[in-house]
Design a protein around this motif. Structure first.
Motif, PDB file in Angstrom:
ATOM      1  N   LEU A 180      -6.343  -7.062  19.761  1.00  0.00           N
ATOM      2  CA  LEU A 180      -6.647  -7.659  18.451  1.00  0.00           C
ATOM      3  C   LEU A 180      -6.579  -9.185  18.447  1.00  0.00           C
ATOM      4  O   LEU A 180      -7.307  -9.847  17.711  1.00  0.00           O
ATOM      5  CB  LEU A 180      -5.712  -7.109  17.362  1.00  0.00           C
ATOM      6  CG  LEU A 180      -5.736  -5.599  17.103  1.00  0.00           C
ATOM      7  CD1 LEU A 180      -5.008  -5.276  15.806  1.00  0.00           C
ATOM      8  CD2 LEU A 180      -7.139  -5.036  17.044  1.00  0.00           C
ATOM      9  N   ASP A 233       5.954  -9.560  16.398  1.00  0.00           N
ATOM     10  CA  ASP A 233       5.044  -9.450  15.244  1.00  0.00           C
ATOM     11  C   ASP A 233       5.561 -10.334  14.107  1.00  0.00           C
ATOM     12  O   ASP A 233       5.742  -9.898  12.978  1.00  0.00           O
ATOM     13  CB  ASP A 233       4.970  -7.983  14.799  1.00  0.00           C
ATOM     14  CG  ASP A 233       3.753  -7.680  13.924  1.00  0.00           C
ATOM     15  OD1 ASP A 233       2.794  -8.475  13.927  1.00  0.00           O
ATOM     16  OD2 ASP A 233       3.768  -6.640  13.243  1.00  0.00           O
ATOM     17  N   SER A 238       6.849  -9.717   7.938  1.00  0.00           N
ATOM     18  CA  SER A 238       8.024  -9.221   8.675  1.00  0.00           C
ATOM     19  C   SER A 238       9.285 -10.008   8.330  1.00  0.00           C
ATOM     20  O   SER A 238      10.290  -9.913   9.033  1.00  0.00           O
ATOM     21  CB  SER A 238       7.797  -9.343  10.191  1.00  0.00           C
ATOM     22  OG  SER A 238       6.706  -8.567  10.614  1.00  0.00           O
ATOM     23  N   GLU A 252       8.820  -3.742  16.127  1.00  0.00           N
ATOM     24  CA  GLU A 252       8.373  -2.636  16.995  1.00  0.00           C
ATOM     25  C   GLU A 252       7.405  -3.107  18.070  1.00  0.00           C
ATOM     26  O   GLU A 252       7.142  -2.377  19.031  1.00  0.00           O
ATOM     27  CB  GLU A 252       7.750  -1.502  16.175  1.00  0.00           C
ATOM     28  CG  GLU A 252       6.388  -1.823  15.628  1.00  0.00           C
ATOM     29  CD  GLU A 252       5.929  -0.843  14.572  1.00  0.00           C
ATOM     30  OE1 GLU A 252       5.851   0.344  14.880  1.00  0.00           O
ATOM     31  OE2 GLU A 252       5.655  -1.277  13.437  1.00  0.00           O
ATOM     32  N   ARG A 349      -7.757 -14.394  14.596  1.00  0.00           N
ATOM     33  CA  ARG A 349      -7.791 -12.927  14.533  1.00  0.00           C
ATOM     34  C   ARG A 349      -7.519 -12.413  13.123  1.00  0.00           C
ATOM     35  O   ARG A 349      -8.025 -11.369  12.727  1.00  0.00           O
ATOM     36  CB  ARG A 349      -6.839 -12.325  15.569  1.00  0.00           C
ATOM     37  CG  ARG A 349      -5.352 -12.427  15.228  1.00  0.00           C
ATOM     38  CD  ARG A 349      -4.809 -11.051  14.903  1.00  0.00           C
ATOM     39  NE  ARG A 349      -3.376 -11.051  14.662  1.00  0.00           N
ATOM     40  CZ  ARG A 349      -2.684  -9.972  14.424  1.00  0.00           C
ATOM     41  NH1 ARG A 349      -3.248  -8.800  14.405  1.00  0.00           N
ATOM     42  NH2 ARG A 349      -1.395 -10.026  14.186  1.00  0.00           N
TER      43      ARG A 349
HETATM   44  C1  LIG Z   1      -3.279  -1.600  13.997  1.00  0.00           C
HETATM   45  S1  LIG Z   1      -1.957  -2.648  13.822  1.00  0.00           S
HETATM   46  C2  LIG Z   1      -2.627  -4.156  13.203  1.00  0.00           C
HETATM   47  C3  LIG Z   1      -1.607  -5.200  12.989  1.00  0.00           C
HETATM   48  O1  LIG Z   1      -0.581  -4.684  12.151  1.00  0.00           O
HETATM   49  C4  LIG Z   1       0.679  -5.078  12.645  1.00  0.00           C
HETATM   50  O2  LIG Z   1       1.433  -5.557  11.613  1.00  0.00           O
HETATM   51  P1  LIG Z   1       2.302  -4.633  10.626  1.00  0.00           P
HETATM   52  O3  LIG Z   1       2.658  -3.365  11.349  1.00  0.00           O
HETATM   53  O4  LIG Z   1       3.488  -5.447  10.326  1.00  0.00           O
HETATM   54  O5  LIG Z   1       1.441  -4.392   9.437  1.00  0.00           O
HETATM   55  C5  LIG Z   1       0.404  -6.103  13.727  1.00  0.00           C
HETATM   56  O6  LIG Z   1       0.369  -7.419  13.233  1.00  0.00           O
HETATM   57  C6  LIG Z   1      -0.901  -5.659  14.253  1.00  0.00           C
HETATM   58  O7  LIG Z   1      -1.616  -6.654  14.943  1.00  0.00           O
END
Ligand SMILES: CSC[C@H]1O[C@H](OP(=O)(O)O)[C@H](O)[C@@H]1O
Ligand SMILES: Nc1ncnc2c1ncn2[C@@H]1O[C@H](COP(=O)(O)OP(=O)(O)O)[C@@H](O)[C@H]1O
Length: 405
Positions: A180, A233, A238, A252, A349
């Motif tokens: 991503l 992340d 978060s 995670e 992104r």
């Molecule tokens: C298919 S996961 C996309 C994106 O979501 C994650 O963040 P979150 O779980 O906190 O919503 C993460 O930033 C991933 O890149």
């Protein structure tokens, strides 16, 4: 996982009830009358709030065997719940002030019970409303410098480090970031989404070979540079905040990767909000005031992160080879280059890839939203292209200010 079952609110109540006499006895009494509801708004997991008749509560978070936002067509390992729990334990022992407390974990059910931070706000929503948090910069700097330093080669023995690297191998979630952040935006891919009006800007990005080289180099370091145990992340969704408190949740995506990734992601989210305010706050003086606050937050956070790492390195380095100011400065220079690059990649992104941010997507006026999206693409591109030409943080701040004006 033989005993795995995806929970309903009833499962959550029954499960928590069984813990009231043991691990959760400090939260609930044995006769607690519990109720639960699911309210997860993230991309991946179930999140339940379980509450008693006195309003005491905990959060039960459970991984699904697939990505919640896409469905069963995107299978994901349940081991991510174990990784998240292990990162919370590790980071919680190094920086309890800024890590959500973990109360219980069950690897087989891929679930974790957490302290309820519902009295705080999620940073993204608060920043969309242009709220300021005076301690955010120093708290994030403290969290990233402490967890970063104490999980790095400056501090861990080579044996401990290798054991930890192996404990936090996280292939499924790393693959999400690899795709991503560094791949999808630079090619045509069904996961991307953006309005047709951005087609020419997107084509410009995809025709820019220097930019694609920068993205490839950032991806290579993400894949092959196990410097420290990252949160993985660090976006504004978060982080829970109020005026005095800052708590990180949801690590995670944690694994051993380049130090600059977390702070770069955090700075990228500050800048996404900075640009979004051009389409949100109509009054110029008010907008400039808030944007100056965001920029100061970014600068303070980066400066304090670097300063604290330098201090930790001079007082706590265990490996004699690394107990050397020139080495630390050289190391931090490459962290700066990475951080600027990852910051730029986050801007791109989140604008044209799969997962956008509410700061921008929630701008009601379409023309204003498009103008913000153009700005985040140009800013992201320029940061990625110029990252390695910054000799120090002050040159980075000068570059940033010139790009924002
Ligand atoms: C298919 S996961 C996309 C994106 O979501 C994650 O963040 P979150 O779980 O906190 O919503 C993460 O930033 C991933 O890149
Ligand atoms: N400890 C917590 N206290 C209060 N709310 C929480 C807590 N953890 C998660 N949440 C809520 O659940 C939502 C999703 O949590 P998150 O951990 O980001 O899930 P995901 O892994 O699916 O992204 C958060 O945006 C927040 O509203």
């Amino acid at each position: 996982m033989a005993n795995y079952t995806a929970f309903t609110a009833e499962h959550a109540v029954d499960y928590i009830k069984k813990l009231t006499e043991s691990e959760l006895s400090s939260v609930f009494t044995p006769n607690a009358e519990l109720s639960a509801y699911e309210f997860g708004d993230g991309n991946l997991n179930l999140v339940f709030r379980v509450t008693d008749q006195h309003n005491n509560s905990v959060i039960l978070k459970q991984a699904l065997p697939y990505a919640r936002c896409v469905g069963e067509s995107w299978p994901l390992s349940l081991d991510r719940a174990r990784i998240e729990a292990d990162v919370l334990i590790n980071h919680g022992s190094l920086c309890p002030e800024h890590t959500v407390a973990i109360l219980h974990h069950n690897a087989e059910l891929a679930l974790t019970v957490l302290e309820d931070l519902g009295h705080l706000q999620i940073l993204r929503g608060a920043q969309i409303n242009a709220e300021q948090f005076p301690k955010l910069a120093s708290h994030v700097a403290q969290y990233l410098s402490r967890t970063g330093f104490y999980n790095s080669d400056f501090y861990l023995s080579a044996d401990d480090k290798k054991a930890k690297v192996s404990q936090f191998i996280n292939p499924d979630l790393c693959k999400i970031t690899e795709d991503l952040f560094f791949t999808d935006p630079y090619i045509e891919h069904e996961r991307n989404h953006f309005p047709a009006e951005l087609n020419s800007s997107v084509q410009h990005i995809r025709n820019n070979n220097a930019l694609k080289l920068a993205a490839a180099k950032l991806k290579a370091r993400f894949l092959s540079c196990p410097q420290t145990l990252l949160h993985g992340d660090m976006h504004s969704g978060s982080i829970f905040v109020d005026n005095n408190t800052t708590k990180m949740i949801d690590p995670e995506f944690g694994f051993f990767g380049p130090v600059g990734f977390d702070i770069g992601s955090f700075m990228g989210n500050l800048l996404l909000n900075y640009c979004a305010q051009n389409g949100r706050i109509a009054e110029l003086a008010k907008r400039r005031h808030y944007q100056t606050h965001l920029l100061t937050c970014l600068q303070d956070c980066y400066s304090q992160f670097e300063e604290q790492w330098l201090n930790l390195a001079s007082n706590e380095t265990t490996d004699v080879s690394f107990a050397n100011r020139a080495f630390t400065e050289d190391y931090l220079k490459s962290v700066l280059h990475d951080a600027i690059g990852y910051c730029g990649a986050e801007l791109i992104r989140r604008t044209i890839g799969l997962a956008h941010v509410a700061d921008i997507d929630g701008i009601e006026n379409e023309q204003a939203r498009l103008a913000v999206q153009q700005q985040t693409l140009v800013l992201g591109e320029q940061l990625m292209l110029n990252a390695t030409s910054c000799e120090n943080k002050d040159e980075f701040f000068t570059l940033l200010i010139s790009l924002l004006n």
